[in-house]
Every structure is written in structure tokens, then in C-alpha cells.
Design a protein around this motif. Structure first.
Motif, PDB file in Angstrom:
ATOM      1  N   HIS A 169     -26.178  53.186 100.355  1.00 55.32           N
ATOM      2  CA  HIS A 169     -24.790  52.705  99.958  1.00 55.32           C
ATOM      3  C   HIS A 169     -25.008  52.235  98.351  1.00 55.32           C
ATOM      4  O   HIS A 169     -24.657  50.828  98.107  1.00 55.32           O
ATOM      5  N   ILE A 170     -25.048  52.969  97.541  1.00 50.71           N
ATOM      6  CA  ILE A 170     -25.262  52.831  96.193  1.00 50.71           C
ATOM      7  C   ILE A 170     -24.198  53.708  95.601  1.00 50.71           C
ATOM      8  O   ILE A 170     -23.944  55.063  95.797  1.00 50.71           O
ATOM      9  N   TRP A 171     -23.221  53.364  94.827  1.00 51.47           N
ATOM     10  CA  TRP A 171     -22.244  53.937  93.889  1.00 51.47           C
ATOM     11  C   TRP A 171     -22.755  54.202  92.383  1.00 51.47           C
ATOM     12  O   TRP A 171     -23.026  53.189  91.772  1.00 51.47           O
ATOM     13  N   ILE A 172     -22.918  55.409  92.065  1.00 51.42           N
ATOM     14  CA  ILE A 172     -23.203  55.940  90.728  1.00 51.42           C
ATOM     15  C   ILE A 172     -22.027  56.492  90.226  1.00 51.42           C
ATOM     16  O   ILE A 172     -21.647  57.585  90.697  1.00 51.42           O
ATOM     17  N   GLY A 173     -21.775  56.036  88.811  1.00 52.97           N
ATOM     18  CA  GLY A 173     -20.571  56.638  88.178  1.00 52.97           C
ATOM     19  C   GLY A 173     -20.612  57.790  87.421  1.00 52.97           C
ATOM     20  O   GLY A 173     -21.953  58.119  87.514  1.00 52.97           O
ATOM     21  N   PHE A 174     -19.841  58.353  86.912  1.00 53.68           N
ATOM     22  CA  PHE A 174     -19.938  59.593  86.284  1.00 53.68           C
ATOM     23  C   PHE A 174     -20.858  59.688  85.124  1.00 53.68           C
ATOM     24  O   PHE A 174     -21.096  58.546  84.372  1.00 53.68           O
ATOM     25  N   ASN A 175     -21.631  60.698  85.232  1.00 50.39           N
ATOM     26  CA  ASN A 175     -22.485  61.166  83.709  1.00 50.39           C
ATOM     27  C   ASN A 175     -23.406  60.171  83.617  1.00 50.39           C
ATOM     28  O   ASN A 175     -23.855  59.773  82.465  1.00 50.39           O
ATOM     29  N   CYS A 176     -24.107  59.523  84.875  1.00 50.15           N
ATOM     30  CA  CYS A 176     -25.287  58.698  84.643  1.00 50.15           C
ATOM     31  C   CYS A 176     -26.833  59.477  84.551  1.00 50.15           C
ATOM     32  O   CYS A 176     -26.627  60.698  85.218  1.00 50.15           O
ATOM     33  N   LEU A 177     -27.604  59.096  83.822  1.00 48.99           N
ATOM     34  CA  LEU A 177     -28.900  59.496  83.615  1.00 48.99           C
ATOM     35  C   LEU A 177     -29.975  58.653  84.649  1.00 48.99           C
ATOM     36  O   LEU A 177     -30.067  57.296  83.993  1.00 48.99           O
ATOM     37  N   ILE A 178     -30.648  58.979  85.568  1.00 52.03           N
ATOM     38  CA  ILE A 178     -31.536  58.261  86.419  1.00 52.03           C
ATOM     39  C   ILE A 178     -33.055  58.722  85.698  1.00 52.03           C
ATOM     40  O   ILE A 178     -33.196  60.031  86.414  1.00 52.03           O
ATOM     41  N   LEU A 179     -33.667  58.041  85.233  1.00 52.65           N
ATOM     42  CA  LEU A 179     -35.033  58.819  84.872  1.00 52.65           C
ATOM     43  C   LEU A 179     -36.158  58.397  85.700  1.00 52.65           C
ATOM     44  O   LEU A 179     -35.951  57.387  86.572  1.00 52.65           O
ATOM     45  N   LYS A 180     -37.180  58.696  85.238  1.00 50.67           N
ATOM     46  CA  LYS A 180     -38.458  58.545  86.026  1.00 50.67           C
ATOM     47  C   LYS A 180     -38.834  57.166  86.316  1.00 50.67           C
ATOM     48  O   LYS A 180     -38.547  56.324  85.425  1.00 50.67           O
ATOM     49  N   GLY A 181     -39.268  56.883  87.286  1.00 43.36           N
ATOM     50  CA  GLY A 181     -39.944  55.402  87.748  1.00 43.36           C
ATOM     51  C   GLY A 181     -38.648  54.487  88.317  1.00 43.36           C
ATOM     52  O   GLY A 181     -38.867  53.451  88.504  1.00 43.36           O
ATOM     53  N   PRO A 185     -31.981  49.334  94.323  1.00 48.66           N
ATOM     54  CA  PRO A 185     -31.807  48.914  95.933  1.00 48.66           C
ATOM     55  C   PRO A 185     -30.607  48.938  96.543  1.00 48.66           C
ATOM     56  O   PRO A 185     -29.705  49.560  95.791  1.00 48.66           O
ATOM     57  N   ASP A 186     -30.539  49.016  97.590  1.00 49.89           N
ATOM     58  CA  ASP A 186     -29.263  49.089  98.589  1.00 49.89           C
ATOM     59  C   ASP A 186     -28.082  48.197  98.066  1.00 49.89           C
ATOM     60  O   ASP A 186     -28.267  47.169  97.247  1.00 49.89           O
ATOM     61  N   ASN A 187     -26.919  48.802  98.254  1.00 45.05           N
ATOM     62  CA  ASN A 187     -25.529  47.963  97.846  1.00 45.05           C
ATOM     63  C   ASN A 187     -25.460  47.714  96.356  1.00 45.05           C
ATOM     64  O   ASN A 187     -25.171  46.733  95.867  1.00 45.05           O
ATOM     65  N   THR A 188     -25.813  48.605  95.402  1.00 41.33           N
ATOM     66  CA  THR A 188     -25.859  48.284  93.900  1.00 41.33           C
ATOM     67  C   THR A 188     -24.871  49.392  93.545  1.00 41.33           C
ATOM     68  O   THR A 188     -24.620  50.544  94.105  1.00 41.33           O
ATOM     69  N   VAL A 189     -24.048  48.913  92.147  1.00 37.80           N
ATOM     70  CA  VAL A 189     -23.335  49.946  91.668  1.00 37.80           C
ATOM     71  C   VAL A 189     -23.754  50.186  90.150  1.00 37.80           C
ATOM     72  O   VAL A 189     -24.082  49.030  89.492  1.00 37.80           O
ATOM     73  N   ILE A 190     -23.461  51.518  89.790  1.00 41.80           N
ATOM     74  CA  ILE A 190     -24.069  51.836  88.474  1.00 41.80           C
ATOM     75  C   ILE A 190     -22.898  52.323  87.692  1.00 41.80           C
ATOM     76  O   ILE A 190     -22.287  53.301  87.928  1.00 41.80           O
ATOM     77  N   ALA A 191     -22.764  51.727  86.701  1.00 45.03           N
ATOM     78  CA  ALA A 191     -21.402  52.024  85.912  1.00 45.03           C
ATOM     79  C   ALA A 191     -21.637  53.407  85.365  1.00 45.03           C
ATOM     80  O   ALA A 191     -22.790  53.959  84.948  1.00 45.03           O
ATOM     81  N   ALA A 192     -20.414  54.153  85.033  1.00 40.82           N
ATOM     82  CA  ALA A 192     -20.358  55.449  84.353  1.00 40.82           C
ATOM     83  C   ALA A 192     -21.221  55.450  83.061  1.00 40.82           C
ATOM     84  O   ALA A 192     -21.271  54.635  82.129  1.00 40.82           O
ATOM     85  N   LYS A 193     -21.821  56.600  82.692  1.00 46.00           N
ATOM     86  CA  LYS A 193     -22.533  56.960  81.687  1.00 46.00           C
ATOM     87  C   LYS A 193     -23.707  56.024  81.179  1.00 46.00           C
ATOM     88  O   LYS A 193     -24.423  55.854  80.181  1.00 46.00           O
ATOM     89  N   SER A 194     -24.308  55.268  82.195  1.00 44.13           N
ATOM     90  CA  SER A 194     -25.443  54.479  82.195  1.00 44.13           C
ATOM     91  C   SER A 194     -26.776  55.260  82.108  1.00 44.13           C
ATOM     92  O   SER A 194     -26.903  56.330  82.697  1.00 44.13           O
ATOM     93  N   ILE A 195     -27.706  54.748  81.567  1.00 42.70           N
ATOM     94  CA  ILE A 195     -29.062  55.185  81.518  1.00 42.70           C
ATOM     95  C   ILE A 195     -30.129  54.241  82.332  1.00 42.70           C
ATOM     96  O   ILE A 195     -30.341  53.155  81.839  1.00 42.70           O
ATOM     97  N   ILE A 196     -30.419  54.966  83.291  1.00 39.50           N
ATOM     98  CA  ILE A 196     -31.389  53.880  84.240  1.00 39.50           C
ATOM     99  C   ILE A 196     -32.985  54.343  83.984  1.00 39.50           C
ATOM    100  O   ILE A 196     -33.157  55.441  84.048  1.00 39.50           O
TER     101      ILE A 196
END
Length: 227
Positions: A169-181, A185-196
């Protein structure tokens, strides 16, 4: 006229079922030849314009119930890799890339991944995406930097590949980059164009955004419908 219309609909339905069955048989035969085995839970799945390129041996794609793959590219270069797609999932214009051996990509039940997303694993790592997630278009998940950064003095590598874990149950917005490592966690929201990256300390019910991302707000949650 009604009889002719009914007959035409019946013929068209039979033709579509035959075309679907023949297409699936061809793909299974082709991919077995290419050292990929496709295992399914039932016959209620559809592949349309799915392109698979591979080398190596003992690579497996597991397909859950009620799965639709459209305009999808799967590229596997290595052996003993696994792609696991859960139940009730439709993927359109998705690219899977796996390099080296013993990589795993796992997509949980009822997760939506938008068009033009890229899921890449390398160096025996895993990319795990939980259930009931909502991932907008043009996001990228990469367990490796693809090339080596080395210490200038002794030459040892500084950037080994690492697993990515995306909870439920995670919402990841438009054009995000999720990198190694990265670990979400559950129930989080990632704003658009974020780099994690792995350096971010994210907790359940956090809103995260920016590049590099940081925690913007605590104690939030989200629902699919607008209320």
C-alpha cells in the motif's frame, strides 16, 4: 438478422480464443527455447506484444491469476533469474531488465505500475514490490549503478548493488527514481519526481519528496478514490 448477428459473435469469440491459445503456445515454446520457462496459476492471462530477449539457463517467469501483459519488454541476461507477477495485475509498456545470475523481481497482488516504468536488477539482487501499491508512469527502480565506482588509491569497488524493498500500500508519484538499497515501509507516499536512496530514514505513514528525497510530513495515509 438476430440469428446472423449471434452467429457472427460466436464465430468471433471462438476465433479470439483460438488466437489467444495459439499465441500463448508459441510464446511458451519460443521462450523455452530461449531458456525461459513461463509458469502460470491458471489460463486467465493475456500476453499482447510481449517481447522477451534472453540468454543463460533456468530463468523463470511466474504469472499469477488474472494477469495482463501488454507492450512489455523482458530482457534477461544471465541464469537462475526469477520474475514473479502476482494476482490481478495489468502491466502496459513496462520494461524488465535483469543482468547476471540469481536476481529476483517480485510484484505483489493487485499492484498497479504505470506505463513506461523500468524495473532493473543486477548482481544477484532483488526488487520486491508489495501488494496494493500504486506506481505512476515513468518511474525507475534500479538495484545497481550498472558501472563501477572505485577507490582511487587501492582500486576496490565503492558502489556494490543492493536490494530494493517496497512495502504494501505505497503510492509512488510520477517519474520517481528508486535507487539501490532503498526501503519503503507500508503506507508511505512518495511525491512526484523524487529520488529515493538508502540513506533516507523513512517510517510507516510518512510523506516523502525531493531530490534527494526527505521526509516532508508524518502520520499520513492515502486511498485510491478522491473523497
Amino acid at each position: 438478422m438476430d440469428f446472423l448477428q449471434t452467429l457472427f459473435i460466436m464465430i468471433r469469440t471462438i476465433k479470439n480464443r483460438i488466437d489467444k491459445t495459439f499465441s500463448i503456445i508459441l510464446k511458451v515454446i519460443f521462450n523455452t527455447f530461449k531458456h525461459i520457462t513461463i509458469k502460470t496459476c491458471d489460463h486467465n492471462y493475456i500476453f499482447r506484444n510481449v517481447k522477451i530477449k534472453s540468454n543463460g539457463v533456468n530463468n523463470t517467469i511466474y504469472i499469477g491469476k488474472n494477469v495482463r501483459l501488454h507492450n512489455t519488454i523482458i530482457h534477461i541476461s544471465g541464469s537462475n533469474n526469477k520474475i514473479i507477477i502476482g494476482n490481478n495485475i495489468t502491466l502496459n509498456e513496462i520494461r524488465f531488465a535483469m543482468y547476471d545470475d540469481y536476481n529476483i523481481i517480485n510484484i505483489g497482488n493487485q499492484t498497479y505500475i504505470g506505463p513506461r516504468c523500468h524495473l532493473a536488477t543486477c548482481e544477484s539482487t532483488s526488487l520486491s514490490i508489495g501488494e496494493n501499491c500504486l506506481i505512476a508512469e515513468e518511474c525507475q527502480f534500479r538495484t545497481s549503478d550498472s558501472h563501477s565506482i572505485i577507490d582511487a588509491k587501492d582500486g576496490h569497488r565503492l558502489n556494490p548493488a543492493q536490494n530494493i524493498e517496497v512495502g504494501n500500500h505505497i503510492w509512488i508519484g510520477f517519474n520517481c527514481l528508486i535507487l539501490k538499497g532503498s526501503k519503503l515501509p507500508d503506507n508511505t507516499v512518495i511525491a512526484a519526481k523524487s529520488i529515493i536512496t538508502k540513506s533516507i530514514n523513512i517510517h510507516t505513514f510518512d510523506l516523502v519528496g525531493g531530490h534527494p528525497a526527505k521526509v516532508l510530513k508524518n502520520n499520513i495515509n492515502w486511498v485510491h478514490n478522491r473523497i
